[in-house]
Design an enzyme around this catalytic site. Structure first.
Site, PDB file in Angstrom:
ATOM      1  N   LYS A  16       0.686  -1.216   0.018  1.00 33.18           N
ATOM      2  CA  LYS A  16      -0.027   0.010  -0.097  1.00 33.18           C
ATOM      3  C   LYS A  16       0.930   1.179   0.114  1.00 33.18           C
ATOM      4  O   LYS A  16       1.878   1.264   0.265  1.00 33.18           O
ATOM      5  CB  LYS A  16      -0.831   0.100   1.270  1.00 33.18           C
ATOM      6  CG  LYS A  16      -0.190   0.344   2.562  1.00 33.18           C
ATOM      7  CD  LYS A  16      -0.263   1.602   2.827  1.00 33.18           C
ATOM      8  CE  LYS A  16       0.599   1.924   4.188  1.00 33.18           C
ATOM      9  NZ  LYS A  16       1.911   1.740   4.384  1.00 33.18           N
ATOM     10  N   SER A  74       8.282 -11.902  -2.214  1.00 27.64           N
ATOM     11  CA  SER A  74       7.722 -10.570  -2.205  1.00 27.64           C
ATOM     12  C   SER A  74       8.333  -9.657  -3.384  1.00 27.64           C
ATOM     13  O   SER A  74       9.654  -9.723  -3.502  1.00 27.64           O
ATOM     14  CB  SER A  74       7.657  -9.731  -0.933  1.00 27.64           C
ATOM     15  OG  SER A  74       6.708  -8.551  -1.178  1.00 27.64           O
ATOM     16  N   ALA A 104      10.008  -0.343   4.380  1.00 26.95           N
ATOM     17  CA  ALA A 104      10.114   0.829   3.407  1.00 26.95           C
ATOM     18  C   ALA A 104       8.677   1.563   3.637  1.00 26.95           C
ATOM     19  O   ALA A 104       8.430   2.635   3.012  1.00 26.95           O
ATOM     20  CB  ALA A 104      10.280   0.699   1.966  1.00 26.95           C
ATOM     21  N   GLY A 105       7.810   1.113   4.480  1.00 28.21           N
ATOM     22  CA  GLY A 105       6.650   1.923   4.633  1.00 28.21           C
ATOM     23  C   GLY A 105       5.302   1.585   3.774  1.00 28.21           C
ATOM     24  O   GLY A 105       4.487   2.181   3.484  1.00 28.21           O
ATOM     25  N   LEU A 106       5.557   0.272   3.031  1.00 26.90           N
ATOM     26  CA  LEU A 106       5.051   0.052   2.068  1.00 26.90           C
ATOM     27  C   LEU A 106       3.923  -1.343   2.149  1.00 26.90           C
ATOM     28  O   LEU A 106       3.273  -1.777   1.245  1.00 26.90           O
ATOM     29  CB  LEU A 106       5.664  -0.311   0.578  1.00 26.90           C
ATOM     30  CG  LEU A 106       6.481   0.935   0.123  1.00 26.90           C
ATOM     31  CD1 LEU A 106       7.378   0.217  -1.070  1.00 26.90           C
ATOM     32  CD2 LEU A 106       5.600   1.949  -0.406  1.00 26.90           C
ATOM     33  N   SER A 132       4.655  -4.136   3.794  1.00 27.81           N
ATOM     34  CA  SER A 132       4.995  -5.480   3.469  1.00 27.81           C
ATOM     35  C   SER A 132       4.762  -6.584   4.393  1.00 27.81           C
ATOM     36  O   SER A 132       4.382  -7.619   4.183  1.00 27.81           O
ATOM     37  CB  SER A 132       6.507  -5.449   3.177  1.00 27.81           C
ATOM     38  OG  SER A 132       7.106  -5.021   4.340  1.00 27.81           O
ATOM     39  N   SER A 133       4.712  -6.097   5.744  1.00 29.16           N
ATOM     40  CA  SER A 133       4.433  -7.118   6.855  1.00 29.16           C
ATOM     41  C   SER A 133       2.719  -7.143   6.709  1.00 29.16           C
ATOM     42  O   SER A 133       2.286  -8.356   7.174  1.00 29.16           O
ATOM     43  CB  SER A 133       4.743  -6.250   8.176  1.00 29.16           C
ATOM     44  OG  SER A 133       3.875  -5.424   8.382  1.00 29.16           O
ATOM     45  N   GLU A 156      -0.801  -8.535  12.160  1.00 31.58           N
ATOM     46  CA  GLU A 156       0.084  -7.068  12.397  1.00 31.58           C
ATOM     47  C   GLU A 156       0.014  -6.764  13.755  1.00 31.58           C
ATOM     48  O   GLU A 156       1.017  -6.212  14.037  1.00 31.58           O
ATOM     49  CB  GLU A 156      -0.937  -6.028  11.457  1.00 31.58           C
ATOM     50  CG  GLU A 156      -0.835  -6.320   9.923  1.00 31.58           C
ATOM     51  CD  GLU A 156       0.371  -5.336   9.551  1.00 31.58           C
ATOM     52  OE1 GLU A 156       0.235  -4.204   9.456  1.00 31.58           O
ATOM     53  OE2 GLU A 156       1.673  -5.820   9.706  1.00 31.58           O
ATOM     54  N   ASP A 193      -3.141  -0.758   6.766  1.00 27.32           N
ATOM     55  CA  ASP A 193      -2.490  -1.492   6.036  1.00 27.32           C
ATOM     56  C   ASP A 193      -3.173  -2.822   5.493  1.00 27.32           C
ATOM     57  O   ASP A 193      -3.190  -3.369   4.458  1.00 27.32           O
ATOM     58  CB  ASP A 193      -0.990  -1.784   6.617  1.00 27.32           C
ATOM     59  CG  ASP A 193      -0.485  -0.586   6.691  1.00 27.32           C
ATOM     60  OD1 ASP A 193      -0.809   0.610   6.475  1.00 27.32           O
ATOM     61  OD2 ASP A 193       1.014  -0.828   6.772  1.00 27.32           O
TER      62      ASP A 193
END
Length: 416
Positions: free
Chosen positions: A24, A146, A152-154, A156-157, A199, A210
């Site tokens: 995201k 992935s 990186a704040g995208l 992924s987790s 999460e 997210d």
């Protein structure tokens, strides 16, 4: 224990399950969302892929080669140690107790110094036991690869947690078979509940945005005051972007604290900035909705409005003190080509995105990409507003999503 015919109908041939979920980006609302303002987030056409393969060796294996994680447990040992997590209704999704979390931290392979990597391992063990333990535990091998950079704040987790929840729920037949119509709303809601628990284990106190974007795809409006409200946008146009990772490390906690200090010191200045960001996000939502149904001739006018909003928000974020020389460099470089950029996420480094106009030529993208790489940054051309979690039915479907070859290269099945 052999898988029943009914359960196998929810899985691929030989019980192999393939799922994927997107990352995201935050379009607008970073930091302001902490103070009850509106944030807009959208799915990213970079995905995490998971293959869940049954085994008959009495072992459970998790492999995440992207973060150098490869751990195997004895099934009997997990079953004995965590018997209190087994035998529950899979639709009764509750967080683990503090005592259960402390017990999970004793599992083989967990090391506190591993940080997020260690908590991802714990999240896997918890979801695996809680979901598949609603039936009867079986050996399995989970491989996760992935397209998303980590840290990186995208999201992924979150994409990892969503893939994990979806694959395990499908394994036990708790979500419907994926046909042309995809997953049902109730399926998606159940996946989202379990993914949120993953999460929470990884991050402690996430907002839920997210995992929600990763499950449902498209775009979401998010507010956390007076209560948490996550609302999918009815329509979201697919927008091309250049996503740029500065690779500059930053502390989200410190950046958030810095904004708080500015607000406390200059409330009459910072409060109007936060209010302006709120109005900006609301305006962007209206533009996106209009863009999704607009005639071709109106698209450029609306794109120009999106670009103006991107520029304004980047300036607001600079006022809040969360930009960074690397991010300013991206904005300056892309502006030289008539394109518009802003940071996404906490700032202080991390990632930025650049809106790509429909008439932008490949030569322009290549030139920007080359300049970014000279700075030591990574860049990808991708899209916003793609689909959420997907249970893949065939190798062809995986290839359509440009899945890394590793996800099916050593599987013993390519299709349902």
């Amino acid at each position: 224990m052999a898988t029943s015919k009914d359960e196998r109908s929810h899985q691929g041939q030989n019980g192999v399950i393939f799922v994927s979920a997107p990352g995201k980006v935050i379009l607008h609302g970073e930091h302001a969302v902490v103070y009850g303002k509106t944030a807009l987030a959208t799915s990213l056409n970079l995905r995490t892929f998971l293959r869940l393969k049954p085994t008959a060796d009495g072992k459970v294996t998790l492999r995440l080669p992207d973060i150098d994680l490869n751990q195997t447990w004895e099934l009997n040992s997990l079953q004995e140690t965590f018997s209190d997590l087994l035998g529950k209704d899979v639709k009764d999704c509750n967080p683990p107790t503090k005592e259960q979390i402390e017990k999970l931290k004793t599992v083989d392979g967990y090391h506190e110094e591993d940080g997020t990597k260690g908590m991802a391992l714990i999240a896997f063990v918890y979801l695996y036991l809680s979901i598949t333990g609603s039936k009867k535990l079986e050996g399995c091998n989970a491989l996760v690869v992935s397209q998303l950079p980590t840290g990186a704040g995208l999201g992924s987790s979150a994409a990892f947690s969503v893939c994990l929840a979806a694959s395990l729920l499908r394994k036990v037949g708790a979500i419907s078979v994926c046909g042309d119509s995809g997953l049902t709303t109730s399926d998606l809601e159940l996946i989202n509940k379990w993914a949120f628990e993953g999460e929470r284990l990884i991050h402690g106190n996430p907002s839920g945005i997210d995992n929600s974007v990763s499950v449902f795809g498209g775009a979401l409006r998010f507010k956390n005051k007076p209560q948490v409200s996550i609302t999918p946008l009815d329509k979201m146009p697919q927008l091309r972007i250049l996503l740029i990772n500065t690779k500059v490390p930053r502390s989200t906690k410190e950046l958030v604290a810095g904004v708080r200090e500015k607000l406390d010191r200059y409330p009459s200045i910072i409060n109007p900035v936060l209010e302006a960001v709120d109005n900006l996000a609301i305006t962007c939502e209206l533009v996106l909705k209009e863009m999704a149904s607009a005639q071709t001739g109106d698209q450029m006018t609306l794109m120009m409005q999106l670009e103006e909003l991107v520029d304004m928000n980047q300036h607001f974020l600079s006022i809040l003190g969360v930009s960074h020389p690397s991010l300013q460099q991206i904005c300056l470089t892309t502006s030289q080509y008539g394109l518009h950029s802003k940071l996404t996420g906490a700032g202080g480094g991390g990632c930025a995105f650049t809106l790509i106009r429909p008439d932008t030529i490949i030569k322009t993208i290549d030139a920007i990409d080359a300049k970014m790489r000279k700075c030591g940054y990574e860049a990808w051309e991708t899209c916003l507003g793609g689909v959420g979690v997907v249970c893949h039915r065939s190798r062809e479907d995986l290839e359509k999503f440009e899945a890394p070859a590793d996800i099916y290269s050593d599987s013993d099945s390519d299709s349902d």
